[in-house]
Enzyme design. Structure first.
Site, PDB file in Angstrom:
ATOM      1  N   GLU A   1      45.668  38.584  60.550  1.00 47.03           N
ATOM      2  CA  GLU A   1      44.381  37.888  60.773  1.00 47.03           C
ATOM      3  C   GLU A   1      44.619  36.616  61.489  1.00 47.03           C
ATOM      4  O   GLU A   1      45.463  35.716  61.295  1.00 47.03           O
ATOM      5  CB  GLU A   1      43.992  37.431  59.395  1.00 47.03           C
ATOM      6  CG  GLU A   1      43.607  38.325  58.297  1.00 47.03           C
ATOM      7  CD  GLU A   1      42.863  37.951  57.267  1.00 47.03           C
ATOM      8  OE1 GLU A   1      42.749  36.923  56.970  1.00 47.03           O
ATOM      9  OE2 GLU A   1      42.800  39.067  56.140  1.00 47.03           O
TER      10      GLU A   1
ATOM     11  N   ARG B   1      43.535  42.181  50.561  1.00 47.00           N
ATOM     12  CA  ARG B   1      44.251  41.571  51.439  1.00 47.00           C
ATOM     13  C   ARG B   1      44.478  42.777  52.545  1.00 47.00           C
ATOM     14  O   ARG B   1      44.839  44.039  52.420  1.00 47.00           O
ATOM     15  CB  ARG B   1      45.732  41.093  50.942  1.00 47.00           C
ATOM     16  CG  ARG B   1      45.674  39.916  50.086  1.00 47.00           C
ATOM     17  CD  ARG B   1      45.387  38.524  51.204  1.00 47.00           C
ATOM     18  NE  ARG B   1      45.182  37.483  50.444  1.00 47.00           N
ATOM     19  CZ  ARG B   1      44.533  36.823  49.869  1.00 47.00           C
ATOM     20  NH1 ARG B   1      43.057  37.219  50.134  1.00 47.00           N
ATOM     21  NH2 ARG B   1      44.528  35.534  49.197  1.00 47.00           N
TER      22      ARG B   1
ATOM     23  N   MET C   1      41.147  46.703  38.851  1.00 42.43           N
ATOM     24  CA  MET C   1      39.894  46.028  38.180  1.00 42.43           C
ATOM     25  C   MET C   1      40.195  44.987  37.488  1.00 42.43           C
ATOM     26  O   MET C   1      40.588  45.037  36.205  1.00 42.43           O
ATOM     27  CB  MET C   1      39.557  47.710  37.016  1.00 42.43           C
ATOM     28  CG  MET C   1      38.539  47.200  36.094  1.00 42.43           C
ATOM     29  SD  MET C   1      36.959  46.999  36.957  1.00 42.43           S
ATOM     30  CE  MET C   1      36.372  48.502  37.640  1.00 42.43           C
ATOM     31  N   GLY C   2      40.185  43.883  38.083  1.00 42.00           N
ATOM     32  CA  GLY C   2      40.278  42.633  37.637  1.00 42.00           C
ATOM     33  C   GLY C   2      38.968  41.934  37.589  1.00 42.00           C
ATOM     34  O   GLY C   2      38.078  42.671  37.502  1.00 42.00           O
ATOM     35  N   ARG C   3      39.021  40.806  37.770  1.00 40.81           N
ATOM     36  CA  ARG C   3      37.676  39.871  37.650  1.00 40.81           C
ATOM     37  C   ARG C   3      36.927  40.389  38.769  1.00 40.81           C
ATOM     38  O   ARG C   3      35.545  40.590  38.526  1.00 40.81           O
ATOM     39  CB  ARG C   3      37.850  38.467  37.781  1.00 40.81           C
ATOM     40  CG  ARG C   3      38.395  37.873  36.473  1.00 40.81           C
ATOM     41  CD  ARG C   3      38.848  36.422  36.699  1.00 40.81           C
ATOM     42  NE  ARG C   3      39.897  36.492  37.535  1.00 40.81           N
ATOM     43  CZ  ARG C   3      41.172  35.703  37.180  1.00 40.81           C
ATOM     44  NH1 ARG C   3      41.292  35.051  35.939  1.00 40.81           N
ATOM     45  NH2 ARG C   3      42.085  35.774  37.687  1.00 40.81           N
ATOM     46  N   ILE C   4      37.233  40.575  40.067  1.00 38.91           N
ATOM     47  CA  ILE C   4      36.332  41.078  41.154  1.00 38.91           C
ATOM     48  C   ILE C   4      36.073  42.461  40.774  1.00 38.91           C
ATOM     49  O   ILE C   4      34.844  42.769  41.168  1.00 38.91           O
ATOM     50  CB  ILE C   4      37.022  40.770  42.440  1.00 38.91           C
ATOM     51  CG1 ILE C   4      37.140  39.283  42.622  1.00 38.91           C
ATOM     52  CG2 ILE C   4      36.213  41.170  43.778  1.00 38.91           C
ATOM     53  CD1 ILE C   4      38.082  38.783  43.806  1.00 38.91           C
TER      54      ILE C   4
ATOM     55  N   HIS D   1      37.397  37.496  56.942  1.00 39.99           N
ATOM     56  CA  HIS D   1      37.684  36.900  55.730  1.00 39.99           C
ATOM     57  C   HIS D   1      36.909  35.984  55.151  1.00 39.99           C
ATOM     58  O   HIS D   1      36.906  34.851  54.866  1.00 39.99           O
ATOM     59  CB  HIS D   1      39.102  36.021  55.843  1.00 39.99           C
ATOM     60  CG  HIS D   1      39.918  36.321  54.635  1.00 39.99           C
ATOM     61  ND1 HIS D   1      41.323  36.382  54.541  1.00 39.99           N
ATOM     62  CD2 HIS D   1      39.529  36.099  53.257  1.00 39.99           C
ATOM     63  CE1 HIS D   1      41.911  36.380  53.272  1.00 39.99           C
ATOM     64  NE2 HIS D   1      40.932  36.216  52.492  1.00 39.99           N
TER      65      HIS D   1
HETATM   66  C1  DGY Z   1      41.210  33.991  47.981  1.00 35.14           C
HETATM   67  O1  DGY Z   1      40.571  33.429  46.992  1.00 35.14           O
HETATM   68  O2  DGY Z   1      42.282  34.757  47.719  1.00 35.14           O
HETATM   69  C2  DGY Z   1      40.257  34.219  49.349  1.00 35.14           C
HETATM   70  O3  DGY Z   1      41.270  35.215  50.101  1.00 35.14           O
HETATM   71  C3  DGY Z   1      40.513  33.009  49.969  1.00 35.14           C
HETATM   72  O4  DGY Z   1      41.825  32.722  50.253  1.00 35.14           O
END
Ligand code: DGY
Length: 322
Positions: A265, A236, A153-156, A284
């Site tokens: 990847e 990731r 639960m960070g910014r994203i 990605h």
């Molecule tokens: C990030 O911002 O870390 C994305 O994976 C793009 O590199």
């Protein structure tokens, strides 16, 4: 700064490249199709801008005794050997914040696509199989009023929670340190990992890649999830053990997965995950919008130029001299 040398590992927007080139000597790798050489074949550098995830290893760093700054176009910097940078006094910058909403949008896009069979539905039509209205095909899972478990639960994660609430979802989250302020603000619930995995219809991953998070979703964790659950990984690739995921998807232990990131990847063309019809995989694309990529390149430029001048980076991860 005309004498300072900078290498950019993939093409960035021309206007940003030109602004950097006005202040120093820039060599930019010409294509994304062939991996950039980031150690050999390039002269010792003063600044490095990474646009991609090739490892910036201690050996690579050693080839540039005067390296002052590594500027990452992205928020994740797990590909940079930060410990070596610390020892060498090299500043490291990244682009946090600006991509949170964009990545959260993509999380919802993956979640909705997987739950509502958007990819197979499109294939069905494009391959000319839509010959009559069939009410009994491609049934999905409701998103509204379902439970989402947000890991990290960070910014994203916060931006995903806000979107999930707009879908009337029940929001659970797990993070090492609780965000009681966000619990209060959003009405979301903190639970431990086991509870989250058992209780969620959708599990979305937003943790940085560290030793602790590598393969944090493996056989045991997948076994805890509901057979109707969908896993979304936009963090990731190595956060999920892909062979355990393959087994779980093939055996119907979970209903589906949507991956924006993989290990490695790209996936090898014969990777078993590519043969499954209950997984969708994007290359990605979390932050890949025109607006956000421009902002990221701008922030990375500001970090790079500040680092070359020995100034504090506006968006620093590591600033040994400050
Ligand atoms: C990030 O911002 O870390 C994305 O994976 C793009 O590199």
């Amino acid at each position: 700064m005309a004498q300072l040398k900078v290498f950019i590992t993939r093409p960035i927007p021309e206007e940003i490249r030109a602004k950097i080139a006005a202040e120093c000597e820039v060599d930019m790798w010409h294509t994304s199709a062939i991996l950039p050489p980031i150690a050999e074949k390039i002269p010792p550098l003063d600044g490095l801008m990474t646009y991609g995830h090739e490892p910036v290893s201690p050996e690579m760093i050693a080839t540039s005794p005067n390296l002052k700054v590594i500027s990452v176009v992205g928020v994740g910097y797990d590909h940079v050997h930060v410990e070596t940078c610390r020892e060498r006094g090299i500043a490291v910058g990244h682009t946090p914040g600006v991509l949170s909403d964009t990545t959260a949008d993509m999380t919802m896009a993956l979640l909705l696509a997987a739950s509502r069979n958007i990819v197979p539905a499109d294939k069905h039509v494009q391959t000319k199989q839509w010959l009559y209205y069939d009410p009994n095909i491609l049934w999905g899972y409701d998103v509204h009023h379902a439970t989402i478990g947000i890991v990290g639960m960070g910014r994203i994660g916060y931006a995903v929670a806000k979107r999930a609430l707009a879908f009337d979802m029940r929001v659970l989250y797990y993070k090492r340190e609780r965000r009681r302020d966000w619990e209060e603000e959003l009405g979301i619930k903190y639970v431990d990992m086991e509870h989250l995995l058992r209780d969620s219809d959708f599990v979305t991953l937003h943790v940085p890649l560290t030793d602790e998070t590598t393969h944090m979703i493996g056989k045991a964790e997948l076994a805890l999830m509901k057979s109707t659950a969908i896993l979304v990984n936009i963090a990731r690739g190595p956060v999920v053990d892909h062979y355990a995921l393959y087994d779980a998807l093939r055996e119907g232990q979970i209903a589906g997965a949507a991956l924006d990131v993989t290990e490695p990847e790209p996936l090898n063309i014969d990777h078993p995950l590519l043969g499954l019809d209950n997984v969708i995989i994007a290359p990605h694309l979390g932050s890949a919008t025109i607006q956000t990529r421009m902002k990221m390149a701008t922030m990375a430029m500001e970090n790079l130029l500040a680092g070359l001048k020995g100034e504090q980076l506006p968006y620093g991860v590591l600033q040994p001299n400050f």
